[in-house]
Design a protein around this motif. Structure first.
Motif, PDB file in Angstrom:
ATOM      1  N   UNK A 129     -14.741   4.600   1.339  1.00  0.00           N
ATOM      2  CA  UNK A 129     -13.740   3.781   1.188  1.00  0.00           C
ATOM      3  C   UNK A 129     -12.272   3.568   0.162  1.00  0.00           C
ATOM      4  N   UNK A 130     -10.989   3.225   0.518  1.00  0.00           N
ATOM      5  CA  UNK A 130     -10.202   3.323  -0.593  1.00  0.00           C
ATOM      6  C   UNK A 130      -8.785   2.715  -0.335  1.00  0.00           C
ATOM      7  N   UNK A 131      -8.093   3.609  -1.268  1.00  0.00           N
ATOM      8  CA  UNK A 131      -6.153   3.388  -0.774  1.00  0.00           C
ATOM      9  C   UNK A 131      -6.196   4.547   0.015  1.00  0.00           C
ATOM     10  N   UNK A 132      -4.975   4.230   0.953  1.00  0.00           N
ATOM     11  CA  UNK A 132      -4.530   5.390   1.818  1.00  0.00           C
ATOM     12  C   UNK A 132      -3.449   5.537   1.687  1.00  0.00           C
ATOM     13  N   UNK A 155      -3.390  -4.631   4.532  1.00  0.00           N
ATOM     14  CA  UNK A 155      -4.991  -4.571   4.443  1.00  0.00           C
ATOM     15  C   UNK A 155      -5.150  -4.905   5.765  1.00  0.00           C
ATOM     16  N   UNK A 156      -6.438  -5.292   6.266  1.00  0.00           N
ATOM     17  CA  UNK A 156      -7.272  -6.044   6.969  1.00  0.00           C
ATOM     18  C   UNK A 156      -7.255  -7.406   6.932  1.00  0.00           C
ATOM     19  N   UNK A 157      -8.664  -7.535   8.440  1.00  0.00           N
ATOM     20  CA  UNK A 157      -8.978  -8.693   8.160  1.00  0.00           C
ATOM     21  C   UNK A 157      -9.597  -9.474   6.537  1.00  0.00           C
ATOM     22  N   UNK A 158      -9.022 -10.933   6.515  1.00  0.00           N
ATOM     23  CA  UNK A 158     -10.100 -11.414   5.542  1.00  0.00           C
ATOM     24  C   UNK A 158     -11.410 -11.291   5.628  1.00  0.00           C
ATOM     25  N   UNK A 159     -11.886 -11.247   4.195  1.00  0.00           N
ATOM     26  CA  UNK A 159     -13.092 -11.197   3.627  1.00  0.00           C
ATOM     27  C   UNK A 159     -13.866 -10.246   4.133  1.00  0.00           C
ATOM     28  N   UNK A 160     -13.270  -8.870   4.702  1.00  0.00           N
ATOM     29  CA  UNK A 160     -13.451  -7.959   4.724  1.00  0.00           C
ATOM     30  C   UNK A 160     -14.376  -6.763   3.814  1.00  0.00           C
ATOM     31  N   UNK A 181      -3.281  -9.140   4.683  1.00  0.00           N
ATOM     32  CA  UNK A 181      -4.274  -9.792   5.353  1.00  0.00           C
ATOM     33  C   UNK A 181      -3.885  -9.643   6.629  1.00  0.00           C
ATOM     34  N   UNK A 182      -4.484  -9.230   7.848  1.00  0.00           N
ATOM     35  CA  UNK A 182      -3.593  -8.246   9.160  1.00  0.00           C
ATOM     36  C   UNK A 182      -5.073  -8.472   9.489  1.00  0.00           C
ATOM     37  N   UNK A 183      -4.844  -7.351  10.590  1.00  0.00           N
ATOM     38  CA  UNK A 183      -6.347  -6.602  11.021  1.00  0.00           C
ATOM     39  C   UNK A 183      -6.562  -5.480  11.292  1.00  0.00           C
ATOM     40  N   UNK A 184      -7.059  -4.581  11.541  1.00  0.00           N
ATOM     41  CA  UNK A 184      -7.370  -2.738  11.809  1.00  0.00           C
ATOM     42  C   UNK A 184      -6.294  -2.463  12.889  1.00  0.00           C
ATOM     43  N   UNK A 185      -6.039  -3.087  14.190  1.00  0.00           N
ATOM     44  CA  UNK A 185      -5.170  -3.057  15.061  1.00  0.00           C
ATOM     45  C   UNK A 185      -3.549  -2.629  13.867  1.00  0.00           C
ATOM     46  N   UNK A 186      -3.688  -3.789  13.519  1.00  0.00           N
ATOM     47  CA  UNK A 186      -2.116  -4.559  13.005  1.00  0.00           C
ATOM     48  C   UNK A 186      -1.897  -3.322  11.864  1.00  0.00           C
ATOM     49  N   UNK A 187      -2.679  -3.238  11.136  1.00  0.00           N
ATOM     50  CA  UNK A 187      -2.799  -2.368  10.010  1.00  0.00           C
ATOM     51  C   UNK A 187      -2.393  -0.863  10.595  1.00  0.00           C
ATOM     52  N   UNK A 188      -2.973  -0.687  11.287  1.00  0.00           N
ATOM     53  CA  UNK A 188      -2.909   1.094  12.283  1.00  0.00           C
ATOM     54  C   UNK A 188      -1.258   1.132  12.677  1.00  0.00           C
ATOM     55  N   UNK A 196       6.361   7.588  11.386  1.00  0.00           N
ATOM     56  CA  UNK A 196       7.458   7.538  12.336  1.00  0.00           C
ATOM     57  C   UNK A 196       8.821   8.246  11.675  1.00  0.00           C
ATOM     58  N   UNK A 197       9.128   6.721  10.635  1.00  0.00           N
ATOM     59  CA  UNK A 197       9.699   6.797   9.573  1.00  0.00           C
ATOM     60  C   UNK A 197      10.201   6.964   8.420  1.00  0.00           C
ATOM     61  N   UNK A 198       8.857   7.678   7.958  1.00  0.00           N
ATOM     62  CA  UNK A 198       8.437   8.399   6.500  1.00  0.00           C
ATOM     63  C   UNK A 198       8.685   7.384   5.574  1.00  0.00           C
ATOM     64  N   UNK A 199       8.495   5.954   5.603  1.00  0.00           N
ATOM     65  CA  UNK A 199       8.377   5.284   4.809  1.00  0.00           C
ATOM     66  C   UNK A 199       7.132   4.938   4.032  1.00  0.00           C
ATOM     67  N   UNK A 200       7.920   4.340   3.326  1.00  0.00           N
ATOM     68  CA  UNK A 200       6.201   4.818   1.661  1.00  0.00           C
ATOM     69  C   UNK A 200       5.118   3.078   2.385  1.00  0.00           C
ATOM     70  N   UNK A 201       3.932   3.674   2.230  1.00  0.00           N
ATOM     71  CA  UNK A 201       3.143   2.410   2.574  1.00  0.00           C
ATOM     72  C   UNK A 201       2.263   2.857   2.366  1.00  0.00           C
ATOM     73  N   UNK A 202       1.226   2.175   1.805  1.00  0.00           N
ATOM     74  CA  UNK A 202      -0.147   1.709   1.432  1.00  0.00           C
ATOM     75  C   UNK A 202      -1.056   1.172   2.035  1.00  0.00           C
ATOM     76  N   UNK A 203      -1.890   1.457   2.685  1.00  0.00           N
ATOM     77  CA  UNK A 203      -3.557   0.777   3.602  1.00  0.00           C
ATOM     78  C   UNK A 203      -4.512   0.934   2.769  1.00  0.00           C
ATOM     79  N   UNK A 204      -5.124  -0.157   3.597  1.00  0.00           N
ATOM     80  CA  UNK A 204      -6.773   0.125   3.108  1.00  0.00           C
ATOM     81  C   UNK A 204      -7.587   0.656   3.740  1.00  0.00           C
TER      82      UNK A 204
END
Length: 301
Positions: A129-132, A155-160, A181-188, A196-204
């Motif tokens: 796990x980490x930041x990607x 990120x994903x679910x709060x409390x994960x 805070x979001x969800x696995x599906x929303x994060x992906x 798709x737009x080559x924009x900056x993003x960092x995710x859990x």
């Protein structure tokens, strides 16, 4: 047939037709209701597996659920939030889950409930796990996760557990950035749109996950070692399951696969639009030798 008690992202209710057949039976089948050749699912007990609605655990739970059904059990899959998942098995309300991300991601739940259930060991090792970030980003380290480079951490679910670890990382690296805070599906979905737009993003991020196969992304370096380098997914069962359902217990104890196996099932669900049970069965059919080892419990029919 696997029955879903609580609808999650990938789970659809039984059709009306199936419900009618289950209630009334098929009088035109040519078999008496008490025929010895009736469906195997009526031969043995019921097993309830609980899971969190993460793509990884949807994949693994459907695979082991299908295997238990092949062994003759009536399997129910119930989607829960993370803490209730642990609590349900600790209290004996459900039988098992194959979704314990440890040592760090579900550490809190393990410490609270682990002593009240039976741990069968890892069913998958080498997790991380980490930041990607996407490969096109110039940043290489968590130290560079700043407002100059990113708007926020998605990120994903709060409390994960990964969210708690990320909050620790924000503090350890003194990052002036918000964790969304979001969800696995929303994060992906956010990740896919940004790439798709080559924009900056960092995710859990965590591996195994289909996004590492679909997208060209990588983990950021973690010089302070906030995130554990490797994790594992363990199988947890309720106390008394070995005595009540020894064959199911042994199958769950035998269950072990590799990251590539889990990714294959997840990719079929996500990219090939397969239903989870169908993707699980396709993997089972292609990996018969492995599944037969899981089913080898030494019991005599």
């Amino acid at each position: 047939m696997i029955h879903f008690l609580k609808k999650g992202k990938w789970f659809l209710p039984l059709s009306l037709c199936a419900l009618v057949l289950a209630a009334c039976g098929d009088n035109n089948s040519g078999e008496a209701p008490d025929d010895e050749s009736s469906d195997a699912e009526n031969d043995k007990g019921e097993i309830e597996l609980v899971l969190v609605a993460w793509e990884s655990e949807i994949a693994s739970s459907n695979v082991i659920g299908n295997v238990l059904e092949e062994a003759g059990y009536d399997v129910q899959l119930t989607t829960l939030e993370m803490s209730p998942m642990w609590q349900s098995v600790a209290q004996g309300d459900a039988d098992a889950f194959v979704a314990a991300w440890l040592p760090s991601d579900m550490q809190h739940e393990y410490e609270e409930y682990g002593d009240d259930m039976v741990e069968l060991g890892p069913n998958l090792e080498g997790n991380r796990i980490g930041l990607a970030v996407p490969e096109y980003m110039d940043v290489t380290s968590i130290e560079e996760v700043t407002p100059d480079n990113f708007d926020q951490i998605v990120g994903i679910d709060g409390g994960a557990g990964i969210m708690n670890a990320t909050e620790d990382a924000i503090e350890a690296y003194d990052l002036d950035i918000n964790l969304m805070t979001s969800s696995d599906a929303a994060m992906t979905a956010e990740l896919g749109a940004a790439i798709e737009n080559e924009e900056p993003i960092v995710v859990t991020g965590w591996q195994p996950h289909w996004k590492f196969n679909t997208y060209d992304i990588r983990f950021l370096d973690d010089p302070l070692d906030v995130y554990d380098e490797e994790e594992e997914i363990r199988t947890m069962v309720r106390e008394g399951l070995e005595e009540d359902e020894p064959e199911a217990y042994q199958i769950l104890d035998n269950f072990y696969w590799e990251t590539d196996d889990m990714n294959e099932v997840m990719l079929n669900i996500e990219e090939n639009d397969m239903e989870p049970a169908d993707a699980a069965q396709a993997w089972i059919d292609d990996n018969r030798d492995t599944v037969d080892e899981w089913l080898d419990t030494g019991s005599e029919e």
